[in-house]
Design an enzyme around this catalytic site. Structure first.
Site, PDB file in Angstrom:
ATOM      1  N   SER A  63       0.805  -1.220   0.000  1.00 12.25           N
ATOM      2  CA  SER A  63       0.000   0.000   0.000  1.00 12.25           C
ATOM      3  C   SER A  63       0.841   1.273   0.000  1.00 12.25           C
ATOM      4  CB  SER A  63      -0.942   0.007   1.211  1.00 12.25           C
ATOM      5  OG  SER A  63      -0.212  -0.140   2.416  1.00 12.25           O
ATOM      6  N   GLY A 119      -2.076  -4.239   1.136  1.00 10.81           N
ATOM      7  CA  GLY A 119      -2.159  -5.471   1.914  1.00 10.81           C
ATOM      8  C   GLY A 119      -1.181  -6.544   1.505  1.00 10.81           C
ATOM      9  N   HIS A 129       0.318   5.039   6.872  1.00  8.20           N
ATOM     10  CA  HIS A 129       0.402   5.446   5.469  1.00  8.20           C
ATOM     11  C   HIS A 129       0.673   6.940   5.357  1.00  8.20           C
ATOM     12  CE1 HIS A 129      -2.046   1.702   5.378  1.00  8.20           C
ATOM     13  NE2 HIS A 129      -1.248   1.450   4.353  1.00  8.20           N
ATOM     14  N   ASN A 148       4.242  -5.444   5.780  1.00 10.76           N
ATOM     15  CA  ASN A 148       3.067  -6.158   6.288  1.00 10.76           C
ATOM     16  C   ASN A 148       3.455  -7.452   6.986  1.00 10.76           C
ATOM     17  OD1 ASN A 148       1.036  -4.322   5.506  1.00 10.76           O
ATOM     18  ND2 ASN A 148       1.112  -5.073   3.404  1.00 10.76           N
ATOM     19  N   ASP A 175      -4.142   6.531  10.457  1.00 14.00           N
ATOM     20  CA  ASP A 175      -3.734   5.192  10.890  1.00 14.00           C
ATOM     21  C   ASP A 175      -2.297   5.151  11.383  1.00 14.00           C
ATOM     22  OD1 ASP A 175      -2.233   5.313   8.539  1.00 14.00           O
ATOM     23  OD2 ASP A 175      -3.490   3.900   7.448  1.00 14.00           O
TER      24      ASP A 175
END
Length: 226
Positions: free
Chosen positions: A54, A91, A205, A119, A202
């Site tokens: 992402s 993801g 990002h 991730n 979040d």
């Protein structure tokens, strides 16, 4: 500036090219003057492909605000003849990247920027698997595009899963770069990771401003490769 191509755009171009190749030219009238044969125009355009999760895809920002597009602007400003392809997938883990890299490399590339692993680290996946998956991706690139230069984007994670895990995670990028003689970006999110105003709510990002800083981190390392 050349537009940053998504995987969908690349596939559409390939499909259109395949359709056009089956079209038969109309027969010229018997009295028409035969056309003068000309050599096709040579093109030296090369492809730089950003392969990641992402962060590369530009989650939460406009496509033109993500760092691959910003790198594309810098490439054009430098007068370099490259087409930028953003192959980021939100993801994505290293296992997922290992599964799809062959499909992405159906056409050869000149520069392959590998940004994966974050991730894996956030999910606490075994680092032996992360290392093996990244190595498999590197091997696939070398097999499919032997001439390609590979740039590996290093990543770091907070010590939520323990200091040893975080330290080993950070180190594996340098180890892979040395082993495979890759160009290394030591930490993709240098000056951005953990800085609230440069990240979305979040905390993971980057904002558009964060992406601009990421592009500035990448460019001095990438420019000599190009």
């Amino acid at each position: 500036m050349k537009p940053v191509l998504s995987l969908f755009s690349c596939c559409l171009l390939l499909l259109l090219a395949g359709c056009n190749s089956t079209t038969q030219p109309a027969e010229a009238p018997a009295t028409a003057t035969p056309p003068v044969a000309t050599a096709p125009a040579a093109t030296n355009t090369q492809t730089i492909l950003f392969f990641g999760n992402s962060l590369t895809a530009g989650y939460g920002v406009e496509p033109e605000e993500a760092f691959p597009a910003l790198i594309g602007q810098k490439i054009d400003s430098a007068g370099l003849n490259y087409t930028v392809v953003n192959a980021g997938l939100s993801g994505e883990t290293t296992a997922g990247g290992r599964s799809r890299v062959g499909w992405v490399l159906r056409k050869p590339v000149s520069v392959f920027v590998l940004e994966l692993g974050g991730n894996d680290g956030l999910r606490g996946l075994p680092l032996t698997d992360t290392r093996q998956n990244l190595q498999a991706i590197i091997d696939t690139v070398r097999r499919r595009s032997p001439q390609a230069r590979i740039v590996l984007a290093g990543m770091q994670i907070p010590p939520n899963l323990g200091a040893d895990y975080a330290t080993e995670f950070k180190a594996l990028y340098g180890e892979l770069a040395r082993k495979n003689q890759l160009v290394l970006i030591p930490f993709l999110l240098e000056g951005v990771g953990g800085v609230a105003k440069l990240n979305q709510q979040d905390g993971i990002h980057p904002t558009p401003a964060g992406h601009r800083l990421v592009a500035r981190t990448i460019w001095p390392i990438l420019q000599p490769v190009l």
